[in-house]
Design a protein around this motif. Structure first.
Motif, PDB file in Angstrom:
ATOM      1  N   TRP A 109       0.830  -1.204   0.000  1.00  0.00           N
ATOM      2  CA  TRP A 109       0.000   0.000   0.000  1.00  0.00           C
ATOM      3  C   TRP A 109       0.865   1.254   0.000  1.00  0.00           C
ATOM      4  O   TRP A 109       0.539   2.242  -0.669  1.00  0.00           O
ATOM      5  CB  TRP A 109      -0.952   0.013   1.200  1.00  0.00           C
ATOM      6  N   GLU A 110       1.968   1.235   0.727  1.00  0.00           N
ATOM      7  CA  GLU A 110       2.853   2.397   0.746  1.00  0.00           C
ATOM      8  C   GLU A 110       3.446   2.628  -0.634  1.00  0.00           C
ATOM      9  O   GLU A 110       3.558   3.758  -1.091  1.00  0.00           O
ATOM     10  CB  GLU A 110       3.967   2.224   1.791  1.00  0.00           C
ATOM     11  N   ARG A 111       3.825   1.570  -1.319  1.00  0.00           N
ATOM     12  CA  ARG A 111       4.379   1.704  -2.666  1.00  0.00           C
ATOM     13  C   ARG A 111       3.332   2.299  -3.607  1.00  0.00           C
ATOM     14  O   ARG A 111       3.632   3.172  -4.411  1.00  0.00           O
ATOM     15  CB  ARG A 111       4.861   0.334  -3.161  1.00  0.00           C
ATOM     16  N   VAL A 112       2.095   1.829  -3.496  1.00  0.00           N
ATOM     17  CA  VAL A 112       1.011   2.345  -4.340  1.00  0.00           C
ATOM     18  C   VAL A 112       0.712   3.800  -3.988  1.00  0.00           C
ATOM     19  O   VAL A 112       0.548   4.642  -4.872  1.00  0.00           O
ATOM     20  CB  VAL A 112      -0.247   1.454  -4.212  1.00  0.00           C
ATOM     21  N   ARG A 113       0.652   4.096  -2.700  1.00  0.00           N
ATOM     22  CA  ARG A 113       0.401   5.474  -2.271  1.00  0.00           C
ATOM     23  C   ARG A 113       1.460   6.408  -2.844  1.00  0.00           C
ATOM     24  O   ARG A 113       1.159   7.464  -3.391  1.00  0.00           O
ATOM     25  CB  ARG A 113       0.404   5.568  -0.735  1.00  0.00           C
ATOM     26  N   ARG A 114       2.708   5.978  -2.762  1.00  0.00           N
ATOM     27  CA  ARG A 114       3.828   6.788  -3.261  1.00  0.00           C
ATOM     28  C   ARG A 114       3.757   6.947  -4.783  1.00  0.00           C
ATOM     29  O   ARG A 114       3.983   8.033  -5.307  1.00  0.00           O
ATOM     30  CB  ARG A 114       5.136   6.117  -2.839  1.00  0.00           C
ATOM     31  N   GLU A 115       3.441   5.883  -5.478  1.00  0.00           N
ATOM     32  CA  GLU A 115       3.295   5.926  -6.939  1.00  0.00           C
ATOM     33  C   GLU A 115       2.230   6.944  -7.336  1.00  0.00           C
ATOM     34  O   GLU A 115       2.451   7.796  -8.200  1.00  0.00           O
ATOM     35  CB  GLU A 115       2.924   4.538  -7.467  1.00  0.00           C
ATOM     36  N   ILE A 116       1.075   6.863  -6.700  1.00  0.00           N
ATOM     37  CA  ILE A 116      -0.026   7.761  -7.045  1.00  0.00           C
ATOM     38  C   ILE A 116       0.328   9.203  -6.691  1.00  0.00           C
ATOM     39  O   ILE A 116       0.059  10.131  -7.458  1.00  0.00           O
ATOM     40  CB  ILE A 116      -1.327   7.299  -6.370  1.00  0.00           C
ATOM     41  N   GLU A 117       0.967   9.403  -5.555  1.00  0.00           N
ATOM     42  CA  GLU A 117       1.393  10.752  -5.170  1.00  0.00           C
ATOM     43  C   GLU A 117       2.349  11.327  -6.216  1.00  0.00           C
ATOM     44  O   GLU A 117       2.178  12.470  -6.653  1.00  0.00           O
ATOM     45  CB  GLU A 117       2.081  10.708  -3.805  1.00  0.00           C
ATOM     46  N   GLU A 118       3.329  10.551  -6.637  1.00  0.00           N
ATOM     47  CA  GLU A 118       4.295  11.022  -7.628  1.00  0.00           C
ATOM     48  C   GLU A 118       3.622  11.357  -8.951  1.00  0.00           C
ATOM     49  O   GLU A 118       3.933  12.377  -9.573  1.00  0.00           O
ATOM     50  CB  GLU A 118       5.378   9.968  -7.860  1.00  0.00           C
ATOM     51  N   ARG A 119       2.710  10.514  -9.381  1.00  0.00           N
ATOM     52  CA  ARG A 119       2.056  10.726 -10.680  1.00  0.00           C
ATOM     53  C   ARG A 119       1.091  11.909 -10.642  1.00  0.00           C
ATOM     54  O   ARG A 119       1.014  12.676 -11.599  1.00  0.00           O
ATOM     55  CB  ARG A 119       1.345   9.459 -11.136  1.00  0.00           C
ATOM     56  N   LEU A 120       0.360  12.054  -9.554  1.00  0.00           N
ATOM     57  CA  LEU A 120      -0.519  13.229  -9.440  1.00  0.00           C
ATOM     58  C   LEU A 120       0.307  14.507  -9.385  1.00  0.00           C
ATOM     59  O   LEU A 120      -0.073  15.520  -9.971  1.00  0.00           O
ATOM     60  CB  LEU A 120      -1.409  13.125  -8.208  1.00  0.00           C
ATOM     61  N   PHE A 121       1.442  14.455  -8.682  1.00  0.00           N
ATOM     62  CA  PHE A 121       2.319  15.620  -8.624  1.00  0.00           C
ATOM     63  C   PHE A 121       2.776  15.998 -10.027  1.00  0.00           C
ATOM     64  O   PHE A 121       2.778  17.181 -10.397  1.00  0.00           O
ATOM     65  CB  PHE A 121       3.521  15.348  -7.717  1.00  0.00           C
ATOM     66  N   LEU A 122       3.140  15.027 -10.833  1.00  0.00           N
ATOM     67  CA  LEU A 122       3.550  15.280 -12.212  1.00  0.00           C
ATOM     68  C   LEU A 122       2.433  15.974 -12.991  1.00  0.00           C
ATOM     69  O   LEU A 122       2.665  16.976 -13.670  1.00  0.00           O
ATOM     70  CB  LEU A 122       3.927  13.958 -12.890  1.00  0.00           C
ATOM     71  N   LEU A 123       1.220  15.459 -12.875  1.00  0.00           N
ATOM     72  CA  LEU A 123       0.092  16.039 -13.609  1.00  0.00           C
ATOM     73  C   LEU A 123      -0.251  17.442 -13.127  1.00  0.00           C
ATOM     74  O   LEU A 123      -0.503  18.345 -13.933  1.00  0.00           O
ATOM     75  CB  LEU A 123      -1.128  15.128 -13.488  1.00  0.00           C
ATOM     76  N   VAL A 124      -0.259  17.637 -11.819  1.00  0.00           N
ATOM     77  CA  VAL A 124      -0.584  18.954 -11.256  1.00  0.00           C
ATOM     78  C   VAL A 124       0.502  19.969 -11.616  1.00  0.00           C
ATOM     79  O   VAL A 124       0.206  21.098 -11.987  1.00  0.00           O
ATOM     80  CB  VAL A 124      -0.791  18.855  -9.716  1.00  0.00           C
ATOM     81  N   SER A 125       1.757  19.555 -11.541  1.00  0.00           N
ATOM     82  CA  SER A 125       2.871  20.453 -11.872  1.00  0.00           C
ATOM     83  C   SER A 125       2.822  20.861 -13.336  1.00  0.00           C
ATOM     84  O   SER A 125       3.055  22.008 -13.679  1.00  0.00           O
ATOM     85  CB  SER A 125       4.209  19.782 -11.571  1.00  0.00           C
ATOM     86  N   GLU A 126       2.538  19.899 -14.188  1.00  0.00           N
ATOM     87  CA  GLU A 126       2.459  20.201 -15.612  1.00  0.00           C
ATOM     88  C   GLU A 126       1.325  21.168 -15.899  1.00  0.00           C
ATOM     89  O   GLU A 126       1.474  22.112 -16.672  1.00  0.00           O
ATOM     90  CB  GLU A 126       2.289  18.929 -16.427  1.00  0.00           C
ATOM     91  N   ALA A 127       0.173  20.956 -15.266  1.00  0.00           N
ATOM     92  CA  ALA A 127      -0.967  21.851 -15.465  1.00  0.00           C
ATOM     93  C   ALA A 127      -0.633  23.256 -14.984  1.00  0.00           C
ATOM     94  O   ALA A 127      -0.983  24.249 -15.622  1.00  0.00           O
ATOM     95  CB  ALA A 127      -2.188  21.321 -14.741  1.00  0.00           C
ATOM     96  N   ALA A 128       0.082  23.358 -13.864  1.00  0.00           N
ATOM     97  CA  ALA A 128       0.462  24.672 -13.326  1.00  0.00           C
ATOM     98  C   ALA A 128       1.440  25.372 -14.250  1.00  0.00           C
ATOM     99  O   ALA A 128       1.358  26.581 -14.466  1.00  0.00           O
ATOM    100  CB  ALA A 128       1.051  24.520 -11.934  1.00  0.00           C
ATOM    101  N   SER A 129       2.369  24.630 -14.843  1.00  0.00           N
ATOM    102  CA  SER A 129       3.354  25.252 -15.733  1.00  0.00           C
ATOM    103  C   SER A 129       2.694  25.719 -17.038  1.00  0.00           C
ATOM    104  O   SER A 129       3.122  26.698 -17.637  1.00  0.00           O
ATOM    105  CB  SER A 129       4.517  24.302 -16.027  1.00  0.00           C
ATOM    106  N   GLU A 130       1.654  25.033 -17.481  1.00  0.00           N
ATOM    107  CA  GLU A 130       0.938  25.465 -18.675  1.00  0.00           C
ATOM    108  C   GLU A 130       0.133  26.724 -18.427  1.00  0.00           C
ATOM    109  O   GLU A 130      -0.123  27.498 -19.335  1.00  0.00           O
ATOM    110  CB  GLU A 130       0.022  24.345 -19.179  1.00  0.00           C
ATOM    111  N   GLU A 131      -0.283  26.940 -17.160  1.00  0.00           N
ATOM    112  CA  GLU A 131      -1.049  28.134 -16.793  1.00  0.00           C
ATOM    113  C   GLU A 131      -0.182  29.384 -16.842  1.00  0.00           C
ATOM    114  O   GLU A 131      -0.668  30.451 -17.120  1.00  0.00           O
ATOM    115  CB  GLU A 131      -1.626  27.988 -15.380  1.00  0.00           C
ATOM    116  N   SER A 132       1.119  29.231 -16.537  1.00  0.00           N
ATOM    117  CA  SER A 132       1.980  30.417 -16.456  1.00  0.00           C
ATOM    118  C   SER A 132       2.593  30.801 -17.771  1.00  0.00           C
ATOM    119  O   SER A 132       2.396  30.358 -18.787  1.00  0.00           O
ATOM    120  CB  SER A 132       3.081  30.228 -15.442  1.00  0.00           C
TER     121      SER A 132
END
Length: 150
Positions: A127-150
């Motif tokens: 579960w920790e591995r999955v939690r970490r995977e999802i956190e990393e991938r959501l961070f990638l998506l959120v960061s990319e969306a934020a960089s496209e906004e600027s």
């Protein structure tokens, strides 16, 4: 992803971090490549929003299972689920998010995750591995969306 959801997306990431209950270093033997189906700048904005919505749906489904309650407390888990549900609802209001091909890609990714959890008998490290995977991938998506906004 609409800029109106940037704050809620960061809140979801914060809640995922709070779920960490096993030090990541102690689960080094559980590392696996789930083959995340996204490369930065691969899709235009509508597809990216659709991909994000599909991710939220699958994350919600994964963390809404009975097996997910064992490693984490109900309060933190219910807060995460509420945040995910809110974003899903808001995204559905903003755009027509019909994207069957991307939906299949995301569902296959989450099938690999579910299969891994089952194979590892839903252990705390799995579960920790999955939690970490999802956190990393959501961070990638959120960061990319934020960089496209600027």
């Amino acid at each position: 992803m609409p800029s109106s959801l940037q704050g809620e997306s960061r809140e979801t990431l914060r809640k995922l971090r709070q779920l960490q209950n096993v030090p990541s270093g102690s689960c080094i033997h559980d590392r696996i490549n789930f083959r995340f189906p996204w490369k930065p700048h691969q899709f235009h904005e509508t597809e990216a929003t659709c991909f994000y919505h599909q991710m939220l749906d699958q994350i919600f489904n994964l963390f809404h299972t009975e097996d997910s309650h064992a490693p984490w407390g109900d309060l933190l888990l219910s807060q995460l689920l509420a945040s995910l549900h809110y974003q899903q609802t808001e995204l559905a209001k903003v755009q027509n998010l019909t994207c069957p091909d991307l939906g299949n890609v995301v569902r296959n990714y989450f099938r690999r995750i579910a299969s891994y959890l089952q194979k590892k008998k839903y252990s705390p490290c799995a579960w920790e591995r999955v939690r970490r995977e999802i956190e990393e991938r959501l961070f990638l998506l959120v960061s990319e969306a934020a960089s496209e906004e600027s």
